[in-house]
Design a protein around this motif. Structure first.
Motif, short mmCIF file in Angstrom:
data_model
loop_
_atom_site.label_atom_id
_atom_site.label_comp_id
_atom_site.label_asym_id
_atom_site.label_seq_id
_atom_site.Cartn_x
_atom_site.Cartn_y
_atom_site.Cartn_z
N THR A 59 0.82 -1.21 0.00
CA THR A 59 0.00 0.00 0.00
C THR A 59 0.85 1.26 0.00
O THR A 59 0.52 2.25 -0.67
N THR A 109 9.71 -2.13 8.03
CA THR A 109 9.67 -3.09 6.92
C THR A 109 11.10 -3.38 6.44
O THR A 109 11.80 -2.47 5.99
N ALA A 156 -4.38 -4.44 7.59
CA ALA A 156 -4.54 -3.72 6.32
C ALA A 156 -4.43 -2.22 6.56
O ALA A 156 -5.08 -1.66 7.45
#
Ligand code: F6R
Length: 369
Positions: A59, A109, A156
């Motif tokens: 995303t 990440t 999400a």
């Protein structure tokens, strides 16, 4: 805590207006963008940048794609968007005048972190757009612009996405101001429109009933396609990703112009296709092109759910359903158009009885390569 919401995701979608507002807060002065945290990148440095590479995953990479269109338009600097894991392993060409902008909600990440470290080792400058104070990626970067979406708990990403787009816009506007590619008048107009987005987002949320209903009826759907153009293209990709990860439904996003180059072969009777329709006021007449795409797929039996601006009557005879968003000029549409898609993914997963906060096989932050 969830505070009365059925899920963290529902709560976080409801916070999308606030995420944009808080990310703008303290960064506008006299109608122009001035991000205090960019003081470390002085004006000479900003003027010397001859190339920007945005690195991110998932995303966050789609937010980067939206940002690319805006930064190129406003600051006239070439921008590439690269998935962090691809960037890192192909020996990209970098120079001291390359600015590598990482985008990450978690700031942890691993793929993105490794790409940032690599870029620094190669002598590029690094800017981190991050939602988590003090995370590893911002600590490894030359400059930091935090998104202020607040903690995101659902796996999400939703409110972080709109905050990431907002942060890339603020950066693009400041860069355009410094480089003189945006006149102060033009910049002020864009800043004012950005500041009007939270209120429009509140409207979109208040009108979420129809998209909820549609999702509720679609629990048995096997495949959904998403089409968009220009900044609507990354929004299509984002809509598809949400559906895969939350509802485990095959979903794909396409640039609408690509349809005739292959994907139109997928269209068969009953195929559900979301189409993000550019404003009919768009100066490049993309609206007419997308409406003609809708006619092409409709003629082959697709069921079209259009996301279109209030007052766009041209789309009505062609779509099966029209979800309305408030009027906005082209760069501000994605911030509005993505919200019904976030709601759709969540509600369809809920209709299938799935855990929307904790989809299978996924973790909130991916700390392995
Ligand atoms: C999708 C999603 C993921 C993340 C991606 C990057 O809803 O949440 O695609 O966007 O894993 O995560 P961050 O932004 O933490 O680097």
């Amino acid at each position: 805590e969830k505070g009365g919401w059925s899920s963290f995701m529902a709560k976080e979608i409801s916070e999308e207006p606030e995420a944009v507002a808080k990310t703008i807060l303290g960064r506008v002065e006299d109608g122009l963008v001035r991000i205090p945290e960019l003081a470390g990148l002085d004006d000479d440095t900003m003027r010397a940048i001859d190339r920007i590479i945005i690195i991110a995953c998932g995303t966050a990479a789609y937010a980067g794609m939206v940002g690319k269109y805006a930064i190129e338009q406003w600051a006239r600097v070439p921008v590439d968007v690269e998935l962090a894991h691809e960037f890192r392993y192909r020996e990209p060409v970098l120079s001291p005048n390359t600015l590598v902008v990482s985008i990450s909600q978690s700031g942890e990440t691993m793929d993105t972190l490794m790409a940032v470290k690599y870029a620094r080792e190669q002598g590029a400058r690094t800017l981190s757009i991050c939602n988590t104070q003090g995370a590893t990626i911002p600590r490894e970067s030359d400059a930091i612009v935090y998104t202020h979406a607040g903690p995101e708990v659902a796996v999400a990403s939703t409110k972080a996405f709109v905050a990431q787009i907002t942060a890339t816009y603020l950066f693009g506007l400041q860069l355009g101001q410094v480089r003189g590619t945006l006149t102060p008048e033009a910049a002020r107009e864009l800043v004012a429109e950005l500041q009007s987005v939270p209120e429009k987002l509140t409207d979109v949320l208040a009108n979420g009933e129809r998209i909820r209903e549609l999702a509720g009826w679609m629990a048995d759907t096997r495949s959904v396609l998403f089409l968009g153009r220009h900044v609507g293209y990354p929004v299509a990709l984002e809509g598809a990703l949400k559906l895969k990860e939350l509802a485990y439904i095959h979903a794909e996003g396409f640039a609408a112009g690509e349809l005739k180059h292959g994907p139109i072969a997928l269209i068969e009777p009953g195929q559900v296709v979301f189409v993000i329709v550019p404003s009919p006021r768009d100066e490049n007449s993309l609206h007419a092109k997308v409406v003609s795409n809708i006619q092409e797929i409709r003629a082959r039996g697709a069921r079209v759910i259009a996301i279109a601006e209030a007052g766009d009557v041209a789309v009505l005879p062609h779509a099966d359903e029209v979800i309305r968003i408030p009027l906005a000029s082209r760069f501000f549409e994605p911030l509005l158009a993505v919200v019904p898609l976030h709601i759709f993914g969540m509600e369809l997963a809920a209709a299938k009885g799935l855990d929307v906060d904790q989809p299978r096989n996924l973790a909130k932050s991916v700390t392995v390569e």
